[in-house]
Design a protein around this motif. Sequence first.
Motif, short mmCIF file in Angstrom:
data_model
loop_
_atom_site.label_atom_id
_atom_site.label_comp_id
_atom_site.label_asym_id
_atom_site.label_seq_id
_atom_site.Cartn_x
_atom_site.Cartn_y
_atom_site.Cartn_z
N UNK A 29 0.83 -1.30 -0.05
CA UNK A 29 -0.04 0.04 0.15
C UNK A 29 1.00 1.22 -0.06
N UNK A 30 1.78 1.09 0.83
CA UNK A 30 2.66 2.51 0.90
C UNK A 30 3.54 2.53 -0.24
N UNK A 31 3.80 1.58 -1.03
CA UNK A 31 4.75 1.74 -2.47
C UNK A 31 3.89 2.17 -3.37
N UNK A 32 2.51 1.63 -3.43
CA UNK A 32 1.41 2.40 -4.38
C UNK A 32 1.42 3.77 -4.21
N UNK A 33 1.34 4.32 -2.94
CA UNK A 33 1.08 5.52 -2.89
C UNK A 33 2.11 6.34 -3.12
N UNK A 34 3.32 6.04 -2.97
CA UNK A 34 4.68 6.54 -3.06
C UNK A 34 4.83 6.44 -4.52
N UNK A 35 4.74 5.37 -5.34
CA UNK A 35 4.76 5.51 -6.79
C UNK A 35 3.77 6.43 -7.42
N UNK A 36 2.70 6.48 -7.04
CA UNK A 36 1.79 7.47 -7.62
C UNK A 36 2.20 9.08 -7.57
N UNK A 37 2.49 9.50 -6.31
CA UNK A 37 2.96 10.49 -5.75
C UNK A 37 4.30 11.30 -6.39
N UNK A 38 5.39 9.93 -6.67
CA UNK A 38 6.75 10.39 -7.22
C UNK A 38 6.44 10.53 -8.60
N UNK A 39 5.72 9.61 -9.31
CA UNK A 39 5.55 9.86 -10.84
C UNK A 39 4.67 10.83 -11.26
N UNK A 40 3.90 11.65 -10.28
CA UNK A 40 3.04 12.64 -10.70
C UNK A 40 4.22 13.72 -11.11
N UNK A 41 5.23 13.83 -10.45
CA UNK A 41 6.28 14.81 -10.70
C UNK A 41 7.22 14.39 -11.34
N UNK A 42 7.64 13.22 -11.63
CA UNK A 42 8.97 12.79 -12.33
C UNK A 42 8.48 11.79 -13.62
N UNK A 43 8.93 12.10 -14.73
CA UNK A 43 8.52 11.25 -15.86
C UNK A 43 9.64 10.20 -15.88
#
Length: 98
Positions: A29-43
């Motif tokens: 769950x934490x990795x899913x949230x972190x992935x969404x937040x990170x890749x919202x700003x980084x291509x």
Amino acid sequence: MTDFTTPGFDHPPRPMAQRVGAVLWPSFFAASVATMVFFAFVDPLELRDLTFPHLAISRSSGYTIGFFTFWLATASSSLFTWILLRPSSRFNGPRTGR
């Protein structure tokens, strides 16, 4: 008065599936949230060009590698917390007279 001569468990042992799930599910769950937040700003393609320009990594592969990297980091954190929270009665021998 408490009897310290016989060691007792703080709670009964848990099944292996429950112990593994207690580490992997919160970390997933934490990795899913972190992935969404990170890749919202980084291509992922720009990140590839900055770090490994010689590798042919697609955008979806970048998302996948990023997710599993976050999952590994959060799983190791959850595992370390689980290790620290185990009851000490399972590892300490019986108390001898003091």
